[in-house]
Motif scaffolding. Structure first.
Motif, PDB file in Angstrom:
ATOM      1  N   LEU A  84       4.643  76.345   6.557  1.00  0.00           N
ATOM      2  CA  LEU A  84       4.245  77.738   6.366  1.00  0.00           C
ATOM      3  C   LEU A  84       4.924  78.379   5.163  1.00  0.00           C
ATOM      4  N   SER A  85       6.025  77.816   4.728  1.00  0.00           N
ATOM      5  CA  SER A  85       6.839  78.430   3.675  1.00  0.00           C
ATOM      6  C   SER A  85       6.029  78.655   2.398  1.00  0.00           C
ATOM      7  N   GLY A  86       6.045  79.904   1.916  1.00  0.00           N
ATOM      8  CA  GLY A  86       5.371  80.234   0.666  1.00  0.00           C
ATOM      9  C   GLY A  86       3.911  80.601   0.798  1.00  0.00           C
ATOM     10  N   LEU A  87       3.323  80.412   1.982  1.00  0.00           N
ATOM     11  CA  LEU A  87       1.911  80.762   2.158  1.00  0.00           C
ATOM     12  C   LEU A  87       1.743  82.274   2.235  1.00  0.00           C
ATOM     13  N   HIS A  88       0.568  82.749   1.835  1.00  0.00           N
ATOM     14  CA  HIS A  88       0.252  84.177   1.930  1.00  0.00           C
ATOM     15  C   HIS A  88      -0.459  84.426   3.250  1.00  0.00           C
ATOM     16  N   ALA A  89       0.134  85.273   4.077  1.00  0.00           N
ATOM     17  CA  ALA A  89      -0.457  85.608   5.375  1.00  0.00           C
ATOM     18  C   ALA A  89      -0.868  87.066   5.389  1.00  0.00           C
ATOM     19  N   VAL A  90      -2.041  87.336   5.902  1.00  0.00           N
ATOM     20  CA  VAL A  90      -2.495  88.707   6.100  1.00  0.00           C
ATOM     21  C   VAL A  90      -2.640  88.948   7.597  1.00  0.00           C
ATOM     22  N   VAL A  91      -2.010  90.006   8.079  1.00  0.00           N
ATOM     23  CA  VAL A  91      -2.141  90.438   9.468  1.00  0.00           C
ATOM     24  C   VAL A  91      -3.043  91.661   9.475  1.00  0.00           C
ATOM     25  N   ILE A  92      -4.137  91.587  10.203  1.00  0.00           N
ATOM     26  CA  ILE A  92      -5.065  92.714  10.291  1.00  0.00           C
ATOM     27  C   ILE A  92      -4.783  93.440  11.604  1.00  0.00           C
ATOM     28  N   GLY A  93      -4.206  94.636  11.475  1.00  0.00           N
ATOM     29  CA  GLY A  93      -3.779  95.407  12.642  1.00  0.00           C
ATOM     30  C   GLY A  93      -2.273  95.601  12.612  1.00  0.00           C
ATOM     31  N   ARG A  94      -1.825  96.778  13.027  1.00  0.00           N
ATOM     32  CA  ARG A  94      -0.396  97.107  12.950  1.00  0.00           C
ATOM     33  C   ARG A  94       0.152  97.616  14.279  1.00  0.00           C
ATOM     34  N   SER A  95      -0.353  97.094  15.388  1.00  0.00           N
ATOM     35  CA  SER A  95       0.126  97.532  16.697  1.00  0.00           C
ATOM     36  C   SER A  95       1.563  97.066  16.922  1.00  0.00           C
ATOM     37  N   ASN A  96       2.252  97.774  17.814  1.00  0.00           N
ATOM     38  CA  ASN A  96       3.614  97.381  18.179  1.00  0.00           C
ATOM     39  C   ASN A  96       3.641  96.084  18.968  1.00  0.00           C
ATOM     40  N   ILE A  97       2.549  95.769  19.643  1.00  0.00           N
ATOM     41  CA  ILE A  97       2.514  94.602  20.525  1.00  0.00           C
ATOM     42  C   ILE A  97       2.229  93.318  19.749  1.00  0.00           C
ATOM     43  N   VAL A  98       1.345  93.389  18.750  1.00  0.00           N
ATOM     44  CA  VAL A  98       0.968  92.178  18.016  1.00  0.00           C
ATOM     45  C   VAL A  98       1.226  92.309  16.516  1.00  0.00           C
ATOM     46  N   GLY A  99       0.610  93.274  15.862  1.00  0.00           N
ATOM     47  CA  GLY A  99       0.614  93.313  14.406  1.00  0.00           C
ATOM     48  C   GLY A  99       1.988  93.357  13.766  1.00  0.00           C
ATOM     49  N   ALA A 108       9.295  82.956   8.834  1.00  0.00           N
ATOM     50  CA  ALA A 108       8.811  81.619   8.476  1.00  0.00           C
ATOM     51  C   ALA A 108       8.610  81.467   6.972  1.00  0.00           C
ATOM     52  N   HIS A 109       9.080  82.454   6.205  1.00  0.00           N
ATOM     53  CA  HIS A 109       9.064  82.422   4.731  1.00  0.00           C
ATOM     54  C   HIS A 109       7.664  82.531   4.145  1.00  0.00           C
ATOM     55  N   CYS A 110       6.763  83.203   4.883  1.00  0.00           N
ATOM     56  CA  CYS A 110       5.459  83.539   4.309  1.00  0.00           C
ATOM     57  C   CYS A 110       5.578  84.824   3.490  1.00  0.00           C
ATOM     58  N   SER A 111       4.648  84.990   2.551  1.00  0.00           N
ATOM     59  CA  SER A 111       4.447  86.294   1.917  1.00  0.00           C
ATOM     60  C   SER A 111       3.438  87.033   2.787  1.00  0.00           C
ATOM     61  N   VAL A 112       3.795  88.231   3.240  1.00  0.00           N
ATOM     62  CA  VAL A 112       3.009  88.882   4.295  1.00  0.00           C
ATOM     63  C   VAL A 112       2.442  90.220   3.830  1.00  0.00           C
ATOM     64  N   SER A 113       1.149  90.405   4.082  1.00  0.00           N
ATOM     65  CA  SER A 113       0.493  91.701   3.903  1.00  0.00           C
ATOM     66  C   SER A 113      -0.034  92.149   5.265  1.00  0.00           C
ATOM     67  N   VAL A 114       0.095  93.435   5.548  1.00  0.00           N
ATOM     68  CA  VAL A 114      -0.470  94.005   6.773  1.00  0.00           C
ATOM     69  C   VAL A 114      -1.556  94.990   6.362  1.00  0.00           C
ATOM     70  N   LEU A 164      -7.883  92.007  -0.034  1.00  0.00           N
ATOM     71  CA  LEU A 164      -6.564  91.475   0.305  1.00  0.00           C
ATOM     72  C   LEU A 164      -6.691  90.241   1.186  1.00  0.00           C
ATOM     73  N   CYS A 165      -7.617  90.304   2.140  1.00  0.00           N
ATOM     74  CA  CYS A 165      -7.804  89.176   3.063  1.00  0.00           C
ATOM     75  C   CYS A 165      -8.278  87.928   2.340  1.00  0.00           C
ATOM     76  N   ARG A 166      -9.100  88.113   1.342  1.00  0.00           N
ATOM     77  CA  ARG A 166      -9.651  86.955   0.637  1.00  0.00           C
ATOM     78  C   ARG A 166      -8.600  86.209  -0.183  1.00  0.00           C
ATOM     79  N   LEU A 167      -7.391  86.774  -0.269  1.00  0.00           N
ATOM     80  CA  LEU A 167      -6.288  86.097  -0.950  1.00  0.00           C
ATOM     81  C   LEU A 167      -5.426  85.286   0.014  1.00  0.00           C
ATOM     82  N   ALA A 168      -5.704  85.382   1.308  1.00  0.00           N
ATOM     83  CA  ALA A 168      -4.773  84.871   2.318  1.00  0.00           C
ATOM     84  C   ALA A 168      -5.019  83.419   2.690  1.00  0.00           C
TER      85      ALA A 168
END
Length: 309
Positions: free
Chosen positions: A161-176, A186-192, A203-207
């Motif tokens: 996973l290290s260095g991969l670009h991850a996009v999380v869609i949703g910003r809830s306290n439980i999951v996002g 896990a050393h991902c680059s992360v966008s929410v 943004l998602c199309r870069l993930a």
């Protein structure tokens, strides 16, 4: 991750959850050699049908794993002070290792106050603000079950996973939010991305990795995805069909799998992992409590917090 003209492979949450549950059974067997039986207390307030199903499944899996379960069913009219009193008693009971309050609670009860009344070392949902804050700092604490399950699915699917670009869609306290924190660990680059994001699709199309938890059926289709992306669909939505109803995710599975390299189906993807990691958290909590240097002081502090809310 390379693109493929073939349909994405399914990430089999049922099979991976079975592996986790086997690991839990091994931990429970090791604890039994020390004459320790992990105990999970589940508190259900009210008669929400979905909550009743969830609790039944959790207790069944706990029994199969060798974990002792205690069930507390309270009427919907139960006052918040009575719920807090019960939690204080469970906090103080050394034979109770894990406490789960099934959400949602009736509207007259403050969920935040109830969650924060739980001893952080018994908070197997990972929702207590102390655990949430420590998670963001990268500490080894009890983590929310669904994001933990998603991370296991990703580790089983991706070589690294290290260095991969991850996009999380949703910003809830439980999951996002906790999902983003775990991906960072896990050393991902992360966008929410969320409802206020500008051009979320771009943004998602870069993930390389897309984790979707928004509660909107079929919101994400192939046009949101980079070829070869790994898609984790946390959504569980019941929709009407000509023959009745069926469960679908937040991702349009048929469309997304023409572009993704791997995808979780709904059902059978993330869902089984949540219960598996609830039970894993129970054995982790049990171990942590054996090492707690001043349990009486911790119980008193938590009880004071419960009474002050």
């Amino acid at each position: 991750m390379s693109s493929s003209t073939q349909l994405a492979r399914d990430i089999d949450g049922k099979a991976i959850a079975a592996q986790v549950l086997e690991e839990v059974r091994e931990h429970v067997a090791a604890l039994s050699l020390e004459h320790i039986v992990p105990a999970l207390a589940v508190v259900l307030v009210g008669d929400d049908p979905a909550s009743q199903v969830y609790v039944r499944n959790k207790l069944l899996r706990a029994k199969e794993a060798g974990i002792r379960s205690l069930e507390y069913r309270l009427p919907a009219t139960t006052q918040q002070t009575d719920v807090l009193k019960l939690i204080a008693e469970l906090n103080a009971d050394p034979l109770v290792n894990a406490i789960l309050v099934q959400l949602p609670l009736p509207a007259h009860i403050d969920e935040g106050a109830v969650i924060d009344a739980i001893d952080p070392l018994k908070d197997v949902d990972g929702f207590h603000r102390q655990n949430v804050g420590a998670l963001v700092q990268g500490a080894d604490v009890l983590k929310p079950c669904t994001p933990s399950g998603c991370m296991r699915l990703l580790h089983e699917t991706c070589a690294n996973l290290s260095g991969l670009h991850a996009v999380v869609i949703g910003r809830s306290n439980i999951v996002g939010k906790p999902m983003a924190a775990l991906l960072l660990q896990a050393h991902c680059s992360v966008s929410v991305v969320h409802s206020r994001s500008v051009d979320a699709k771009a943004l998602c199309r870069l993930a390389d990795i897309v984790v979707v938890a928004v509660g909107r059926p079929h919101m994400i289709d192939a046009s949101w995805l980079k070829p070869g992306a790994v898609v984790i669909d946390v959504g569980i939505n019941r929709i009407e069909t000509e023959s009745g109803t069926r469960l679908v995710g937040d991702v349009d599975y048929a469309s997304a799998r023409t572009v993704a390299s791997a995808i979780t189906p709904v059902p059978g993807g993330v869902g089984p992992m949540t219960i598996a990691y609830l039970l894993m958290n129970t054995v982790i909590a049990t171990r942590a409590q054996q090492a707690r240097p001043t349990p009486q002081h911790s119980h008193e502090t938590t009880e004071q917090l419960a009474l002050s809310e």
